[in-house]
Write an enzyme that holds these catalytic residues in place. Structure first.
Site, short mmCIF file in Angstrom:
data_model
loop_
_atom_site.label_atom_id
_atom_site.label_comp_id
_atom_site.label_asym_id
_atom_site.label_seq_id
_atom_site.Cartn_x
_atom_site.Cartn_y
_atom_site.Cartn_z
N CYS A 1 0.84 -1.19 0.00
CA CYS A 1 0.00 0.00 0.00
C CYS A 1 0.88 1.24 0.00
CB CYS A 1 -0.91 -0.01 1.23
SG CYS A 1 -1.89 1.49 1.41
N CYS B 1 0.21 3.22 3.66
CA CYS B 1 0.67 2.70 4.96
C CYS B 1 1.74 1.63 4.88
CB CYS B 1 -0.52 2.17 5.77
SG CYS B 1 -1.14 0.56 5.23
N CYS C 1 -7.10 -1.24 1.20
CA CYS C 1 -6.10 -1.72 2.15
C CYS C 1 -6.81 -1.99 3.47
CB CYS C 1 -5.01 -0.68 2.33
SG CYS C 1 -3.82 -1.09 3.63
N CYS D 1 -5.29 0.73 6.36
CA CYS D 1 -5.56 2.17 6.32
C CYS D 1 -6.83 2.54 5.55
CB CYS D 1 -4.37 2.93 5.76
SG CYS D 1 -4.08 2.65 4.00
N CYS E 1 -7.61 -5.69 -10.08
CA CYS E 1 -7.20 -4.64 -11.00
C CYS E 1 -6.86 -3.41 -10.15
CB CYS E 1 -8.36 -4.36 -11.96
SG CYS E 1 -7.95 -3.29 -13.31
#
Length: 157
Positions: free
Chosen positions: A58, A61, A107, A110, A130
């Site tokens: 991510c 984070c 995510c 976060c 995707c």
């Protein structure tokens, strides 16, 4: 209390102060996608042609979201993966924007927007995650994973 994923990563959401600090590091395009559920233009993302061994985490984070072994060429213009790094690292949310029903991926730590998952991927899962390139950061195998929250989760494997 710390919530750990099966693969040993801390899933505790950032505090408001941590979130403010992390969001301040984003470019305008990254903020549009990660925080406001935008989409980058197809065939323009910096990770679309990335073929090296490593982990895709991510951008906000640092939580690992996908491994290079699950990346495939979907022809859609966005990086595509057939499975997450750890099932608990990617959250699925029903998305009814734009007059259609899709499954948004976020995510799990976060809650930042990553992209969408579709049931038209390759075996063994038949899924296609995707994902926007700007939602991700790539870490080559053997290098330490980014640790913007100071949680020292580990090294890319």
């Amino acid at each position: 209390m710390t919530e750990l994923s099966p693969s040993g990563f801390d899933l505790t959401p950032p505090s408001p102060a941590e979130r403010t600090r992390l969001e301040a590091t984003l470019t305008r395009e990254e903020a549009d996608v990660l925080l406001h559920h935008g989409t980058e233009a197809p065939f323009c993302g910096g990770l679309l042609d990335q073929k090296d061994d490593g982990v895709y985490g991510c951008r906000l984070c640092g939580l690992p979201l996908f491994r290079h072994q699950t990346k495939f060429e979907s022809g859609t213009g966005w990086p595509s993966f057939w499975a997450p790094f750890d099932e608990t690292h990617v959250k699925a949310v029903r998305d009814t924007a734009y007059g259609m029903v899709r499954i948004e991926t976020r995510c799990a730590r976060c809650d930042s927007h990553q992209g969408h998952v579709f049931p038209d991927g390759p075996p063994p899962t038949r899924l296609r995650y995707c994902i926007n390139s700007v939602s991700l950061q790539f870490t080559p195998t053997g290098e330490p994973l980014p640790d913007p929250l100071g949680r020292d989760d580990g090294v890319a494997t």
